[in-house]
Design a protein around this motif. Structure first.
Motif, PDB file in Angstrom:
ATOM      1  N   ARG B 595       0.853  -1.179   0.000  1.00 55.50           N
ATOM      2  CA  ARG B 595       0.000   0.000   0.000  1.00 55.50           C
ATOM      3  C   ARG B 595       0.887   1.226   0.000  1.00 55.50           C
ATOM      4  NH1 ARG B 595      -5.261  -1.250   2.210  1.00 55.50           N
ATOM      5  NH2 ARG B 595      -5.567   0.984   2.370  1.00 55.50           N
ATOM      6  N   THR B 596       0.397   2.234  -0.580  1.00 51.62           N
ATOM      7  CA  THR B 596       1.223   3.435  -0.645  1.00 51.62           C
ATOM      8  C   THR B 596       1.052   4.246   0.619  1.00 51.62           C
ATOM      9  OG1 THR B 596      -0.564   4.520  -1.784  1.00 51.62           O
ATOM     10  CG2 THR B 596       1.219   3.628  -3.134  1.00 51.62           C
ATOM     11  N   LEU B 597       2.110   4.910   0.955  1.00 50.60           N
ATOM     12  CA  LEU B 597       2.096   5.842   2.065  1.00 50.60           C
ATOM     13  C   LEU B 597       2.393   7.216   1.483  1.00 50.60           C
ATOM     14  CD1 LEU B 597       4.015   3.987   4.876  1.00 50.60           C
ATOM     15  CD2 LEU B 597       1.661   4.749   4.922  1.00 50.60           C
ATOM     16  N   PRO B 598       2.014   8.221   2.178  1.00 50.17           N
ATOM     17  CA  PRO B 598       2.307   9.556   1.654  1.00 50.17           C
ATOM     18  C   PRO B 598       3.797   9.738   1.451  1.00 50.17           C
ATOM     19  CG  PRO B 598       0.855   9.689   3.539  1.00 50.17           C
ATOM     20  CD  PRO B 598       1.254   8.281   3.433  1.00 50.17           C
ATOM     21  N   GLN B 599       4.138  10.508   0.482  1.00 49.24           N
ATOM     22  CA  GLN B 599       5.534  10.841   0.266  1.00 49.24           C
ATOM     23  C   GLN B 599       6.022  11.659   1.458  1.00 49.24           C
ATOM     24  OE1 GLN B 599       7.251   9.774  -2.537  1.00 49.24           O
ATOM     25  NE2 GLN B 599       5.376   8.610  -2.764  1.00 49.24           N
ATOM     26  N   ARG B 600       7.281  11.899   1.482  1.00 45.46           N
ATOM     27  CA  ARG B 600       7.941  12.735   2.465  1.00 45.46           C
ATOM     28  C   ARG B 600       7.920  12.111   3.870  1.00 45.46           C
ATOM     29  NH1 ARG B 600       5.696  16.482   4.321  1.00 45.46           N
ATOM     30  NH2 ARG B 600       3.529  16.402   3.720  1.00 45.46           N
ATOM     31  N   LEU B 601       7.385  10.957   4.006  1.00 42.33           N
ATOM     32  CA  LEU B 601       7.432  10.389   5.351  1.00 42.33           C
ATOM     33  C   LEU B 601       8.861   9.952   5.623  1.00 42.33           C
ATOM     34  CD1 LEU B 601       4.410   8.083   6.143  1.00 42.33           C
ATOM     35  CD2 LEU B 601       5.043  10.235   7.205  1.00 42.33           C
ATOM     36  N   PRO B 602       9.451  10.413   6.702  1.00 40.11           N
ATOM     37  CA  PRO B 602      10.815   9.977   7.009  1.00 40.11           C
ATOM     38  C   PRO B 602      10.796   8.551   7.565  1.00 40.11           C
ATOM     39  CG  PRO B 602      10.011  11.346   8.760  1.00 40.11           C
ATOM     40  CD  PRO B 602       8.902  11.278   7.758  1.00 40.11           C
ATOM     41  N   PHE B 603      11.958   7.959   7.625  1.00 38.82           N
ATOM     42  CA  PHE B 603      11.989   6.626   8.255  1.00 38.82           C
ATOM     43  C   PHE B 603      11.716   6.766   9.747  1.00 38.82           C
ATOM     44  CE2 PHE B 603      16.580   7.492   8.805  1.00 38.82           C
ATOM     45  CZ  PHE B 603      16.808   7.013  10.082  1.00 38.82           C
ATOM     46  N   ALA B 604      11.244   5.706  10.305  1.00 37.93           N
ATOM     47  CA  ALA B 604      10.635   5.805  11.619  1.00 37.93           C
ATOM     48  C   ALA B 604      11.415   5.026  12.657  1.00 37.93           C
ATOM     49  CB  ALA B 604       9.211   5.280  11.563  1.00 37.93           C
ATOM     50  N   HIS B 605      11.324   5.486  13.870  1.00 44.22           N
ATOM     51  CA  HIS B 605      11.842   4.730  15.007  1.00 44.22           C
ATOM     52  C   HIS B 605      10.763   3.885  15.648  1.00 44.22           C
ATOM     53  CE1 HIS B 605      15.765   6.446  14.931  1.00 44.22           C
ATOM     54  NE2 HIS B 605      15.301   7.677  15.010  1.00 44.22           N
ATOM     55  N   SER B 606       9.531   4.255  15.407  1.00 44.10           N
ATOM     56  CA  SER B 606       8.446   3.484  16.008  1.00 44.10           C
ATOM     57  C   SER B 606       7.191   3.733  15.187  1.00 44.10           C
ATOM     58  CB  SER B 606       8.221   3.909  17.457  1.00 44.10           C
ATOM     59  OG  SER B 606       7.185   3.138  18.012  1.00 44.10           O
ATOM     60  N   MET B 607       6.387   2.715  15.103  1.00 43.75           N
ATOM     61  CA  MET B 607       5.134   2.852  14.366  1.00 43.75           C
ATOM     62  C   MET B 607       4.063   2.109  15.128  1.00 43.75           C
ATOM     63  SD  MET B 607       6.027   2.553  10.373  1.00 43.75           S
ATOM     64  CE  MET B 607       6.607   0.919  10.400  1.00 43.75           C
ATOM     65  N   ILE B 608       2.838   2.547  14.942  1.00 44.27           N
ATOM     66  CA  ILE B 608       1.728   1.848  15.600  1.00 44.27           C
ATOM     67  C   ILE B 608       0.456   2.136  14.815  1.00 44.27           C
ATOM     68  CG2 ILE B 608       1.154   3.721  17.198  1.00 44.27           C
ATOM     69  CD1 ILE B 608       0.715   1.590  19.329  1.00 44.27           C
ATOM     70  N   PHE B 609      -0.430   1.173  14.804  1.00 44.78           N
ATOM     71  CA  PHE B 609      -1.754   1.375  14.250  1.00 44.78           C
ATOM     72  C   PHE B 609      -2.690   1.744  15.379  1.00 44.78           C
ATOM     73  CE2 PHE B 609      -0.049  -1.315  10.884  1.00 44.78           C
ATOM     74  CZ  PHE B 609      -0.560  -0.704   9.751  1.00 44.78           C
ATOM     75  N   THR B 610      -3.662   2.580  15.054  1.00 43.44           N
ATOM     76  CA  THR B 610      -4.706   2.786  16.049  1.00 43.44           C
ATOM     77  C   THR B 610      -5.540   1.507  16.132  1.00 43.44           C
ATOM     78  OG1 THR B 610      -6.013   3.756  14.315  1.00 43.44           O
ATOM     79  CG2 THR B 610      -4.870   5.263  15.785  1.00 43.44           C
TER      80      THR B 610
END
Lengths: 794, 863
Positions: B595-610
């Motif tokens: 799935r595509t994510l918005p551009q410009r998203l930097p790489f992440a240290h943490s992610m979570i779904f609601t």
């Protein structure tokens, strides 16, 4: 009476100041051995109890030879062991188990020589009163006593221990220590000692039982070995307690408690490091005299040399017996180790090679309980007065009873022996022929998990060096049944072996069979006949004195055989229990049998009547017969109830076969496991043979059985060549003997050289370096040219 | 600036009504009987990929002490088949304050370990995933920089990089010249006490000229911290040992640049080790030809050289000097490949002592802070202690002055590692502080933390600890002073734990799913837990799909939605989102759709779904938090973590490493690696609250309570548990009533790595686990502290009452905070239902077998 077979390793030996003598505690005497030859030189006799401590008075001149000894009999004696004589006796009234004399070791100042301070000894004594005090059985005490001016043992008790512990002193004489279970106690010896001077003590703790300790000669380092084989080294012990007294505060602050790696429980030491090589408990620890090395040893019989700084190791392996003591000598090239098999080895030092051994009689096998019933007693050589005993390392030691020293050993099975290994092979039987020229041995390989057992019978002959060598090896002579006895024919090269399996085999030496032809080089034993009687287990056999009758005990009857034709001649009577020992009493027609068990019996059978003659119900441990007379001697064990009547637990009875009343009796101790033998007396003395008794600890006495009082046998009949002291010392030990300087040699040579008329023909013959110097030749040559003036008669 | 926010938490005495009501309801509920005993049943779960040996054994792990009473049993499903391959540690370094230890691993990642104040356990504060190809050869800490200290590493490819512990990234500061760097050494910090005995005795003029010359350059550094007097403004200087035989000397400027100063003459062989003398006048370099050279650091000339192997230990040309250590006393210690550690007089270059106790290469050396003990470690897995002992000859009389000789003595060796030891370091972590009144004052009066994140304000002079690490990937801590007395402490029982996430009821037939994040791929497993009440019925895992990262990039974080249909991961480039598609009914096919994510998203240290899986929340490395609508693939909002609630500014806070969201979708809690908690309201899209780091400790685990979304529970690295009411912006009632936690929890073995709420709506219990143990905490019950701790900090009257009450409660409250030790290192543990737990663990022996390096061969005596 000759006694011998003492234990040489009951306590540590000491070298004399010149390292030429080694003083060894041997029971209640001290034997002085020569380190150059390993033979006994003299002995100090006088103590009535076992000597436990020896202190040689050190002297820089090495001329004085004084020593102090302490004994369980409660006395301390001062000896001049070069003479030898006792100089002084101090009676402490306490059994002394260990003694050190610190003041002898510390260097005495020259100017103080006039006001020589009293010499104090620290003794570890047994407090006899402690027995009564059952609540706290701490019977060991460390006390002081004044040796110079003795009144009584100081009432000051330094320490009480559960049992008397041995004292260890640092070679500088400044510290002394004991081990006490998991603790070490170390005292600093006061500079000016007196009966009341209190020495300061520190205690070091460990988590395991400590077995041995050693103190460093120079520095404040103590090493201790524990039961798990670890060696702990405390460095800088007593920095607070011992050093503060001198007004010198160690730079280290006292409250810096954490700064002591490895030291337990806030002990007063700088650091404690651990070395672990030994697989079992450490038995000996000793620092080298320069303090750079540490010697250690234990049950595995390997002397380990540790470099103290780096922990690097060097080994002296294959000693073959647990090590007990290591003693340094004043001569840096000599030291000694004492082994548990009653040997003292003298080591050549930097290389640690065994150059000489003082070998006592080897002790009984420690694994006796494992091979119960498999081990026979010592065998005696009637003619040469030797006893052959089994050793731990599957060998047989021949020990001269008259000379009281080990002669040689033969290895019965070629196996490496490690004291820590499990016992897998046992030499179960040793038997010598009457003339001592033949030997039979039986070795048993114990089965592992019920398989793999093997019985081997070996016959040995004396070779040219008067040593035994194997002539015949027979595997499983009675299939898998164990051999119960071997007996040699006194007249011929014939032997019989008996088995529990119910048969016996008569062996003859091949050499004898082909006697008619030329002598065979390869002589060997072969089976001559096999016999059995009702398939009964056979336990004892004997040849008659002329070798014509073989008596074999088949369970509880005695069968008589013609050994040459293997014919059953007769069957004699019956005993209640299986017969375990048989013998013809000399040249008489009487047979003696011994039974063990619940109904022990000593019976004499008359061969002429084929009936019992007389018998006793008595527990017999050993029996021995004379060769020529009808005497025999038995070693009887006294029943428990009778013990109070006699001093010992056994009694030797001398019988004439014809008379059930004993001719003589002697009370002995430690009779269990003992042996008895008649030995051939020497022609210079009476023709009567001597009786030797060896007890369970393999100490022995030899005495005349017929003399009323056991008179002294002179010891000079040591026909074995006594080794001369050929050791070289000083200059000669390095460079060898100088050629003898003979002032007359020049004179004679000049005379001889003048003789020839025509010297030029011979004068230049020979190699150049052999030629006389040119100046000499020249004059001779010229002289020869001169015309000689004939002497005129005046 | 934090003066306003902080007191709020404590000055408001009014209790939170909601929370109290809620908790009291739970406590009073008849459905929730007190459970004095826990009986835990372990059911081993066999996976398809796992070994067949793990048949479904049902083990009963009984922790009850009173078997007669009612037993509530937890069944535990176990999986041991998850791949877990930690990476060896190659370098260690301790910061100047001695509090933090940096450990570089073979895979290029870096960990910072420290001890949180008030606790005894070590805690991995942060992990930076660096360049996996740049193998670190040495680590150094330098004073200076905006945070007081900087961490640099040299690499085998010849570059030097700086590790930014604030932004969690790695920057190259010295480009590679194509020559490997073996060792980097920095001058001793001036704050240290240096014995300047030797200063100027040999060197004289050259050095002083040099100093003057240098000072002109470094005038602008006068603001650099440090209490040093004389040489303020001097930059730290680094010597770099190169493979081609050069030693390069660089200055580190305050802007973290490496300024080339000079290069020492090239020597034959490789320079494997360098060391500075304590006064920074000399450089010692050890090379692969068995020589140690002493250089004048100012003039660059060689003063002397030492042939190490001359004593006969290994011939000279193949002897490698792996490590050098210069002591304040002027002693130089060398460690070489022949297994010997040698002590040299550095003034003359003469040998003092040799110890050849290692049975292999000696790789590392370390000295105690007092410099009277030296540790060596090598490829035989041993750590050996040498101590400087003064040996006084006892023969001298008491009155005479003693002739004292100092020598280095072997004292003890410890063998804790199963593999080669690569690195040693000595740290002075915060010592264990007993829970005293003094400590409580600290907590109550906690003020805003300074922005630099060191804990030295809390640390009184600590116990020096030796840390060793090596090929077996573990770190062990040894007490320096009581080295012989204690067995080393395994501070890292589960190194580089594989992150795992569990989905309890996915949209796919309500099945349970497991997301396993390996270093370069994401695995989705289907977990089939059968009814464990009937033994023999095996549960299984079945791999559904595996997504490999692009170009073997290292995966930093990953998450899976509660529905199980969406999962996302982030490598060092950008985050990526995937969707799992169900093909047939009742079966899950392995279709994965990007799935595509918005551009410009930097790489992440943490992610979570609601919880409703509609939004993905990404904590980017640019320190912003992005809320992405998954369906529309557009950025909904951007949060900026801030301390002041109504201040709009660029992000100044450290990056967020942990995110928690509440089940009603209202709250989002973001935690940075230093333990600060930022709470956001997702509905109003506002910053709700800022909780400054608690006790100065990091947050190790946390979560919103499922039944009351306002309740946030966090555990900290100092083994404390806090309950917050985020709506009321204050400490929850439980935390306010619980003065101290029981001692047995404070001494919980290992660092808490996770917590899981009971899915049962009536239960208020939480399971907290570390890799060594688990603990059940029931927030419906008060924490009953040990008797000794009850008497603290109350005035006397209250104290008596309190004490009385507590004692009464003690009688039936034994079960709370019951710590259950676990056998194997645990990777993951969670509730699956009210009475069953799911656990992923792996026996350490299996992990060791999978390591690349062979273990140390140990000769067993008698074989």
């Amino acid at each position: 009476m000759i006694s011998g077979g003492q234990n040489y390793v009951s306590s540590a030996p000491v070298f004399s100041n010149d390292a030429k003598r080694l003083l060894v505690c041997t029971g209640s005497t001290v034997s002085v051995f020569s380190t150059a030859t390993g033979s006994r030189v003299s002995s100090l006799e006088g103590h009535s109890g076992p000597v436990t401590a020896l202190v040689v008075v050190p002297d820089s001149s090495t001329l004085l030879s004084f020593c102090w000894t302490a004994s369980v009999d409660g006395t301390i004696r001062h000896w001049d062991f070069s003479v030898p004589e006792c100089v002084k006796i101090i009676d402490l009234h306490f059994p002394v188990f260990s003694m050190v004399v610190p003041s002898l070791l510390s260097p005495r100042e020259e100017n103080d020589a006039k006001t020589r301070p009293d010499v104090f000894a620290y003794v570890s004594v047994q407090n006899p009163n402690a027995e009564a005090n059952c609540l706290s059985p701490r019977c060991g005490q460390i006390r002081k006593c004044n040796l110079t001016n003795f009144h009584a043992v100081s009432s000051l008790i330094l320490k009480e221990t559960e049992r008397p512990e041995s004292l260890t002193i640092s070679p500088s004489g400044k510290f002394l220590g004991i081990k006490d279970k998991r603790k070490l106690h170390i005292w600093k010896v006061p500079k000016v000692d007196s009966d009341s001077a209190v020495s300061k003590k520190i205690t070091l703790h460990h988590s395991k039982t400590i077995t041995v300790l050693a103190l460093h000669p120079m520095e404040r380092i103590v090493a201790a070995g524990d039961v798990t084989g670890r060696i702990l080294i405390w460095r800088g012990f007593g920095a607070q307690k011992f050093m503060h007294s001198g007004g010198l505060v160690n730079g280290r602050s006292t409250n810096d408690e954490e700064d002591k790696p490895g030291v337990r429980e806030n002990d007063d030491a700088e650091s404690c490091s651990t070395w672990h090589w030994h697989p079992s408990g450490v038995r000996l620890l000793s620092f080298s005299s320069d303090g750079a090395y540490l010697y250690s040893g234990g049950k595995e019989g390997v002397l380990v040399l540790w470099q103290l700084d780096t922990g690097k190791k060097n080994f002296l392996p294959r000693i073959g017996s647990p090590l007990l003591y290591f003693v340094d000598s004043p001569d840096p090239s000599l030291s000694s180790i004492s082994c548990a098999d009653n040997q003292i080895h003298i080591l050549k030092m930097p290389s640690m090679e065994i150059i000489r051994s003082i070998s006592g009689i080897k002790p009984c096998l420690s694994s006796q309980d494992i091979c119960e019933g498999l081990c026979s007693r010592a065998a005696f050589d009637y003619t040469s007065g030797l006893v052959a005993v089994q050793t731990e390392n599957y060998g047989i030691q021949f020990y001269s009873l008259f000379a009281n020293r080990g002669l040689y050993e033969v290895q019965v099975c070629e196996r490496n022996h490690q004291p820590v290994d499990e016992v897998t092979v046992v030499v179960s039987l040793v038997e010598l022929s009457v003339d001592g020229s033949m030997m039979g041995t039986v070795e048993v390989k114990l089965p592992e998990d019920g398989v793999g057992g093997l019985v081997c019978l070996k016959f040995w002959d004396l070779d040219d060096n008067k040593r035994f060598s194997v002539s015949t090896l027979i595997y499983e002579p009675h299939r898998d049944a164990h051999i119960s006895a071997i007996a040699f024919n006194p007249t011929r090269r014939m032997a019989v072996s008996l088995s529990y399996g119910g048969d016996f085999k008569i062996w003859v030496c091949k050499e004898e069979i082909k006697q008619k032809g030329q002598m065979l080089q390869n002589s060997g034993w072969m089976c001559h006949a096999v016999g059995s009687y009702k398939n009964k287990a056979m336990r004892a056999a004997a040849f008659s004195a002329d070798g014509s009758v073989l008596a074999v005990a088949a369970d509880n009857v005695i069968t008589l055989w013609d050994p040459n034709n293997n014919v059953l001649v007769a069957v004699v009577g019956e005993t209640l229990m299986p017969i375990t020992s048989l013998g013809f009493a000399g040249k008489s027609y009487y047979l003696v049998s011994v039974c063990h068990g619940s109904k022990p019996q000593l019976s004499v059978w008359s061969m002429s009547r084929l009936a019992a003659f007389w018998s006793y119900k008595i527990q017999i441990e050993a029996v021995s017969f004379t060769i020529d007379f009808s005497y025999f001697a038995v070693l009887a064990l006294l029943p428990e109830s009778n013990e109070y009547a006699f001093k010992g637990d056994g009694i030797i009875l001398l019988f004439n076969v014809t008379n059930p009343t004993p001719m003589a009796s002697w009370s002995v101790t430690k009779a269990k496991g003992g042996g008895l033998a008649f030995l051939k007396g020497y022609p210079s003395e009476q023709l009567q043979s001597l009786l030797a008794y060896i007890n369970g600890d393999r100490e022995y006495v030899i005495f005349h059985p017929h003399s009323k009082e056991a008179f002294e046998l002179s010891r000079i009949r040591q026909d074995d060549h006594v080794l001369e002291e050929t050791g070289q010392f000083g200059y000669t030990s390095i460079y060898g003997e100088l050629p003898k300087f003979d002032p007359k040699r020049n004179l004679t040579s000049s005379i001889s050289s003048a003789a020839s008329e025509r010297p030029w023909e011979t004068i230049f013959s020979g190699s150049s370096h052999m030629l006389p110097p040119l100046t000499k030749l020249c004059s001779e040559f010229l002289e020869s040219l001169l015309e000689k003036k004939t002497p005129t008669v005046e | 600036m934090g003066h306003k926010t902080q007191p709020e938490m404590y000055t408001d005495p009014s209790p939170d009504i909601n929370l109290r009501k809620n908790l009291s309801n739970i406590a009073a509920s008849p459905l929730y009987p007190t459970l004095p005993l826990i009986k835990i049943q372990l059911t081993r779960t066999v996976s398809e990929r796992g070994s067949s040996s793990s048949m479904g054994k049902t083990k009963t792990l009984s922790v009850d002490r009173r078997p007669s009473e009612c037993v509530s049993s937890y069944s535990v499903h176990k999986i041991s088949s998850i791949d877990w391959i930690p990476s060896p540690v190659v370098a260690l370094a301790t910061s100047f304050d001695g509090l933090r230890v940096a450990a570089a691993r073979h895979d290029g990642s870096l960990e910072i370990w420290l001890v949180s104040p008030g606790s005894i356990g070590w805690h991995c504060q942060l992990t930076i995933h660096g360049n996996p190809n740049g193998r670190v050869t040495s680590l150094i800490w330098c004073p200076g920089g905006p945070h007081g200290s900087r961490l640099f590493s040299s690499h085998l490819d010849g570059s030097v990089t700086k590790w930014d512990l604030f932004h969690l990234n790695q920057e190259t500061v010295l480009e590679s010249v194509g020559v490997s760097i073996w060792k980097m050494a920095v001058t001793f910090p001036k704050g240290d006490k240096i014995n300047d005995e030797r200063k100027g005795d040999q060197m004289g003029n050259g050095f002083h000229d040099f100093v003057e010359h240098e000072s002109s350059e470094s005038d602008e550094d006068s603001d650099s911290p440090g209490p040093h007097e004389g040489s303020v403004g001097e930059n730290p200087r680094v010597a770099i040992g190169l493979d081609n035989g050069h030693v390069g000397i660089y200055d580190i400027s305050d802007t973290d640049e490496f300024i080339y100063v000079k290069s020492l003459p090239r020597v034959k062989g490789r320079v494997l080790s360098v060391a500075w003398s304590t006064d920074a006048n000399y450089i010692y370099s050890g090379s692969s030809d068995g020589l140690i050279r002493c250089w004048n650091a100012a003039l660059g000339n060689e003063i002397y050289r030492i042939t190490v192997g001359l004593g006969g230990l290994g011939s000279g040309h193949e002897l490698c000097i792996w490590s050098l250590l210069s002591l304040r006393s002027g002693t130089l210690v060398s460690a070489d490949s022949s297994g010997s550690v040698q002590f040299w007089d550095s003034q003359h270059g003469t040998l003092l002592q040799t110890h050849s106790l290692h049975k292999g290469h000696v790789n590392a050396l370390a000295a105690a802070p007092s410099h009277d003990r030296v540790f060596s470690a090598g490829s035989d897995g041993q750590v050996i202690l040498y101590k400087l002992c003064s040996s006084q000859s006892a023969s001298s009389d008491d009155n005479k002055p003693l002739s004292t000789m100092k020598r280095w003595m072997y004292v003890h060796c410890v063998r804790a590692h199963t593999h080669d030891i690569r690195a040693l370091t000595v740290a002075l972590p915060i010592s264990h502080e007993d829970i005293k009144a003094e400590r409580r004052i600290k907590r109550a009066r906690r003020e805003e933390k300074p922005i630099h994140f060191s804990y030295h304000k809390w640390a009184h002079l600590g116990v020096p600890m030796l840390i060793s690490a090596g090929d077996d990937t573990k770190l062990f801590a040894y007490p320096v002073k009581e080295f012989t007395k204690f067995y080393p402490h395994d501070i890292c029982p589960a190194p580089q734990r594989t992150p795992i996430q569990l989905v309890l009821s996915s949209v796919f037939n309500q099945s349970k799913m497991l997301l396993v994040q390996s270093s370069q791929c994401i695995d989705i497993h289907l977990l089939q837990l059968k009814n464990v009440r009937t033994p023999g019925d095996l549960a299984k895992t079945k791999i559904l799909c595996r997504v490999k990262s692009k170009a073997s990039q290292k995966i930093i974080c990953s998450t899976i939605s509660d529905s199980g249909a969406l999962f996302a991961y982030s490598d060092q480039e950008k985050p990526r989102l995937y969707e799992l598609e169900s093909g047939e009914v009742g079966k899950i096919t392995c279709d994965v759709r990007r799935r595509t994510l918005p551009q410009r998203l930097p790489f992440a240290h943490s992610m979570i779904f609601t919880h409703d899986s509609s939004c993905l929340i990404v904590a980017g490395h640019d320190r912003m938090i992005y809320v992405v609508d998954v369906e529309r693939s557009e950025l909904m909002h951007t949060f900026t973590p801030r301390r002041e609630l109504n201040e709009e500014s660029s992000p100044t806070e450290p990056p967020i490493t942990r995110l928690f969201s509440s089940s009603d979708g209202q709250w989002l809690a973001a935690v940075n690696c230093f333990g600060d908690i930022y709470v956001f309201n997702l509905e109003t899209r506002r910053n709700q609250w800022f909780i400054s780091r608690l006790d100065g400790a990091s947050v190790t685990a946390g979560g919103f309570s499922p039944e009351n979304s306002n309740v946030l529970i966090v555990t900290t690295s100092s083994n404390q548990v806090y309950v917050f009411d985020v709506e009321a912006k204050q400490l929850g009632e439980w935390s306010r009533h619980t003065s101290t936690l029981p001692r047995r929890y404070q001494e919980f073995p290992g660092e808490v790595i996770g917590l899981s709420f009971s899915p049962s709506p009536t239960s208020s219990s939480v399971v907290v686990y570390s890799s060594k143990a688990m603990c059940l905490i029931d927030f419906g019950l008060s924490a009953e502290a040990d008797e000794s701790h009850n008497l603290i900090n109350q005035d006397l009257k209250a104290n008596i009452i309190q004490n009385f009450n507590t004692k009464k409660r003690t009688k039936h409250n034994r079960k709370n905070f019951n710590v259950v030790p676990l056998e194997n290192p645990v990777l993951f543990l969670a509730y699956t239902s009210k009475n069953s737990l799911f656990m992923v663990d792996k026996p350490w022996l299996q992990v060791v077998k999978s390591l690349e390096a062979p273990p140390v061969h140990r000769h067993i005596f008698g074989t």
